[in-house]
Design an enzyme around this catalytic site. Structure first.
Site, PDB file in Angstrom:
ATOM      1  N   ARG A 114      -7.798   5.937   4.494  1.00 28.75           N
ATOM      2  CA  ARG A 114      -7.448   7.328   4.167  1.00 28.75           C
ATOM      3  C   ARG A 114      -6.235   7.365   3.241  1.00 28.75           C
ATOM      4  O   ARG A 114      -5.591   6.339   2.993  1.00 28.75           O
ATOM      5  CB  ARG A 114      -7.184   8.165   5.424  1.00 28.75           C
ATOM      6  CG  ARG A 114      -6.076   7.647   6.311  1.00 28.75           C
ATOM      7  CD  ARG A 114      -6.038   8.467   7.603  1.00 28.75           C
ATOM      8  NE  ARG A 114      -5.306   7.792   8.658  1.00 28.75           N
ATOM      9  CZ  ARG A 114      -4.012   7.962   8.914  1.00 28.75           C
ATOM     10  NH1 ARG A 114      -3.297   8.778   8.177  1.00 28.75           N
ATOM     11  NH2 ARG A 114      -3.422   7.300   9.894  1.00 28.75           N
TER      12      ARG A 114
ATOM     13  N   ILE B 123      -3.628   7.464   0.243  1.00 24.49           N
ATOM     14  CA  ILE B 123      -3.504   6.719  -1.013  1.00 24.49           C
ATOM     15  C   ILE B 123      -4.343   5.440  -0.966  1.00 24.49           C
ATOM     16  O   ILE B 123      -4.996   5.071  -1.944  1.00 24.49           O
ATOM     17  CB  ILE B 123      -2.013   6.389  -1.282  1.00 24.49           C
ATOM     18  CG1 ILE B 123      -1.202   7.679  -1.474  1.00 24.49           C
ATOM     19  CG2 ILE B 123      -1.871   5.499  -2.506  1.00 24.49           C
ATOM     20  CD1 ILE B 123       0.311   7.470  -1.538  1.00 24.49           C
TER      21      ILE B 123
ATOM     22  N   VAL C  30      -1.188  -4.117  11.115  1.00 28.10           N
ATOM     23  CA  VAL C  30      -0.311  -5.012  10.339  1.00 28.10           C
ATOM     24  C   VAL C  30       0.927  -5.442  11.129  1.00 28.10           C
ATOM     25  O   VAL C  30       1.677  -6.296  10.677  1.00 28.10           O
ATOM     26  CB  VAL C  30       0.113  -4.389   8.981  1.00 28.10           C
ATOM     27  CG1 VAL C  30      -1.103  -4.107   8.111  1.00 28.10           C
ATOM     28  CG2 VAL C  30       0.983  -3.147   9.173  1.00 28.10           C
TER      29      VAL C  30
ATOM     30  N   TYR D 168      12.665   4.890   6.843  1.00 26.37           N
ATOM     31  CA  TYR D 168      11.666   4.813   5.777  1.00 26.37           C
ATOM     32  C   TYR D 168      12.308   4.361   4.468  1.00 26.37           C
ATOM     33  O   TYR D 168      11.836   3.422   3.812  1.00 26.37           O
ATOM     34  CB  TYR D 168      11.001   6.179   5.598  1.00 26.37           C
ATOM     35  CG  TYR D 168       9.923   6.205   4.547  1.00 26.37           C
ATOM     36  CD1 TYR D 168       8.627   5.799   4.843  1.00 26.37           C
ATOM     37  CD2 TYR D 168      10.197   6.622   3.245  1.00 26.37           C
ATOM     38  CE1 TYR D 168       7.627   5.820   3.875  1.00 26.37           C
ATOM     39  CE2 TYR D 168       9.208   6.643   2.270  1.00 26.37           C
ATOM     40  CZ  TYR D 168       7.925   6.245   2.598  1.00 26.37           C
ATOM     41  OH  TYR D 168       6.945   6.262   1.624  1.00 26.37           O
TER      42      TYR D 168
HETATM   43  P1  NDP Z   1      -1.200   8.141   5.344  1.00 29.11           P
HETATM   44  O1  NDP Z   1      -0.416   8.489   6.548  1.00 29.11           O
HETATM   45  O2  NDP Z   1      -2.167   9.120   4.772  1.00 29.11           O
HETATM   46  O3  NDP Z   1      -1.977   6.769   5.604  1.00 29.11           O
HETATM   47  C1  NDP Z   1      -1.314   5.697   6.207  1.00 29.11           C
HETATM   48  C2  NDP Z   1      -2.290   4.549   6.238  1.00 29.11           C
HETATM   49  O4  NDP Z   1      -1.661   3.411   6.811  1.00 29.11           O
HETATM   50  C3  NDP Z   1      -3.506   4.864   7.074  1.00 29.11           C
HETATM   51  O5  NDP Z   1      -4.617   4.332   6.413  1.00 29.11           O
HETATM   52  C4  NDP Z   1      -3.249   4.129   8.382  1.00 29.11           C
HETATM   53  O6  NDP Z   1      -4.475   3.770   9.010  1.00 29.11           O
HETATM   54  C5  NDP Z   1      -2.472   2.913   7.876  1.00 29.11           C
HETATM   55  N1  NDP Z   1      -1.601   2.322   8.890  1.00 29.11           N
HETATM   56  C6  NDP Z   1      -0.538   2.877   9.502  1.00 29.11           C
HETATM   57  N2  NDP Z   1      -0.002   2.024  10.392  1.00 29.11           N
HETATM   58  C7  NDP Z   1      -0.767   0.904  10.314  1.00 29.11           C
HETATM   59  C8  NDP Z   1      -0.717  -0.341  10.995  1.00 29.11           C
HETATM   60  N3  NDP Z   1       0.210  -0.609  11.932  1.00 29.11           N
HETATM   61  N4  NDP Z   1      -1.637  -1.278  10.686  1.00 29.11           N
HETATM   62  C9  NDP Z   1      -2.585  -1.031   9.747  1.00 29.11           C
HETATM   63  N5  NDP Z   1      -2.666   0.122   9.079  1.00 29.11           N
HETATM   64  C10 NDP Z   1      -1.772   1.079   9.366  1.00 29.11           C
HETATM   65  O7  NDP Z   1      -0.120   7.675   4.243  1.00 29.11           O
HETATM   66  P2  NDP Z   1      -0.124   7.761   2.640  1.00 29.11           P
HETATM   67  O8  NDP Z   1      -1.479   7.549   2.115  1.00 29.11           O
HETATM   68  O9  NDP Z   1       0.641   8.952   2.256  1.00 29.11           O
HETATM   69  O10 NDP Z   1       0.803   6.496   2.303  1.00 29.11           O
HETATM   70  C11 NDP Z   1       0.283   5.240   1.972  1.00 29.11           C
HETATM   71  C12 NDP Z   1       1.423   4.377   1.465  1.00 29.11           C
HETATM   72  O11 NDP Z   1       2.027   4.997   0.332  1.00 29.11           O
HETATM   73  C13 NDP Z   1       2.539   4.174   2.484  1.00 29.11           C
HETATM   74  O12 NDP Z   1       3.053   2.867   2.375  1.00 29.11           O
HETATM   75  C14 NDP Z   1       3.576   5.192   2.048  1.00 29.11           C
HETATM   76  O13 NDP Z   1       4.883   4.850   2.445  1.00 29.11           O
HETATM   77  C15 NDP Z   1       3.411   5.128   0.541  1.00 29.11           C
HETATM   78  N6  NDP Z   1       3.912   6.308  -0.146  1.00 29.11           N
HETATM   79  C16 NDP Z   1       3.405   7.558   0.134  1.00 29.11           C
HETATM   80  C17 NDP Z   1       3.912   8.675  -0.526  1.00 29.11           C
HETATM   81  C18 NDP Z   1       3.402  10.050  -0.276  1.00 29.11           C
HETATM   82  O14 NDP Z   1       4.046  11.014  -0.744  1.00 29.11           O
HETATM   83  N7  NDP Z   1       2.295  10.252   0.413  1.00 29.11           N
HETATM   84  C19 NDP Z   1       4.991   8.539  -1.517  1.00 29.11           C
HETATM   85  C20 NDP Z   1       5.433   7.187  -1.729  1.00 29.11           C
HETATM   86  C21 NDP Z   1       4.907   6.122  -1.073  1.00 29.11           C
HETATM   87  P3  NDP Z   1      -4.637   3.702  10.627  1.00 29.11           P
HETATM   88  O15 NDP Z   1      -3.790   4.811  11.184  1.00 29.11           O
HETATM   89  O16 NDP Z   1      -6.086   3.842  10.900  1.00 29.11           O
HETATM   90  O17 NDP Z   1      -4.147   2.351  10.997  1.00 29.11           O
END
Ligand code: NDP
Length: 269
Positions: A21, A23, A70, A173
């Site tokens: 889901r 990005i 992870v 963060y």
């Molecule tokens: P979301 O919350 O939409 O998605 C987070 C994703 O990380 C999910 O797919 C989730 O899947 C996965 N995840 C979380 N914890 C774990 C874990 N322990 N093991 C494996 N997978 C994990 O976040 P975004 O799409 O917004 O963000 C994605 C990345 O981009 C992040 O690193 C974020 O810091 C970075 N980012 C985002 C910004 C934004 O404005 N949205 C800006 C700058 C950077 P599941 O829960 O199923 O494990």
């Protein structure tokens, strides 16, 4: 080779953590559109499986989803092993999984702080360690040319590595994203002679669940954040993905150790 051909990833295999889901989902699809087979690793099996099916239906790629947290090294190792078994190797790793905790520093528990570090920073290390080993193994077998390299790792940093976010409280963060940039530089240096490039992308605000949730809680944030952006818009996940395709591909063979901002000009002012 035409310039667009240099962005193609045909015959390559990419692992995308959190590719179910947000990005990561857009990145997984973009890599598949560019020709790569993709392994999605995340915790929620159902949304991972759904994303894999949808991306397969929309592209010519083979896409697999694996349950992998992870924060668990054994699960990360198993994700890499399953990918190698399914596709024969790993060429690209996108360390996208990430979380945040919003709490004032004086109230944030050490457990909350460490949880963010464990996912965003140590999780990035765990995945790079095991995917990097697989890349090095493939390199030994194939003796690939230095220019094509043997692998590309792309870490999701953030503009939060360089600026303070306002008015949210998220010291853990921002600390992890600063560390991801530093980790990226050091790993790029250590693996340069092995043919593995390591870069980061540093997005500004992107409309995914955590951002939408913050806006639901406080709708005034949108105007406040936009007032800092040159482009006056938040990004969509699919706006970040092309940069990741570039960094994954041969088109960027001369780029390593970089953290590339993609923030609508937020950090300019
Ligand atoms: P979301 O919350 O939409 O998605 C987070 C994703 O990380 C999910 O797919 C989730 O899947 C996965 N995840 C979380 N914890 C774990 C874990 N322990 N093991 C494996 N997978 C994990 O976040 P975004 O799409 O917004 O963000 C994605 C990345 O981009 C992040 O690193 C974020 O810091 C970075 N980012 C985002 C910004 C934004 O404005 N949205 C800006 C700058 C950077 P599941 O829960 O199923 O494990």
């Amino acid at each position: 080779m035409s310039v667009l051909d240099r962005f193609r990833l045909d015959g390559q295999t990419a692992i995308v953590t959190g590719g179910n889901r947000g990005i990561g989902r857009a990145i997984a699809q973009a890599l598949a559109e560019a020709g790569a087979d993709v392994a999605i690793g995340n915790r929620d099996a159902e949304s991972g499986r759904r994303a894999a099916e949808e991306i397969e239906a929309a592209t010519d790629a083979t896409v697999r989803a694996y349950e992998a947290d992870v924060t668990d090294e054994a699960q990360v190792e198993a994700l890499v092993e399953a990918t190698v078994e399914a596709f024969g190797g790993v060429d690209v790793l996108v360390n996208n999984a990430g979380i945040t905790v919003h709490a004032p520093a004086e109230e944030m528990t050490v457990e909350q702080f460490q949880r963010v570090v464990d996912v965003n920073l140590t999780g990035t290390f765990r995945c790079a360690k095991h995917a990097g080993r697989a890349m090095l193994d493939t390199a030994d077998q194939n003796d690939e040319s230095a220019r094509g390299g043997v692998g590309s790792i792309v870490n999701l940093s953030s503009m939060s590595a360089r600026v303070a976010n306002y008015p949210q409280h998220q010291v853990a963060y921002n600390a992890t994203k600063g560390a991801v940039d530093s980790f990226t530089r050091q790993l790029a240096s250590e693996w340069a002679d092995d043919g593995i490039r390591v870069n980061a992308v540093a997005p500004g605000y992107v409309r995914t669940d955590p951002v939408d949730e913050a806006l639901r809680e406080d709708p005034e944030l949108e105007a406040l954040w936009k007032s800092e952006m040159l482009l006056d818009e938040m990004a969509r996940p699919e706006d970040i993905a092309p940069l990741v395709v570039y960094l994954a591909s041969e088109a960027s063979w001369y780029v390593t150790g970089s953290s590339v901002l993609i923030d609508g000009g937020y950090t300019v002012r």
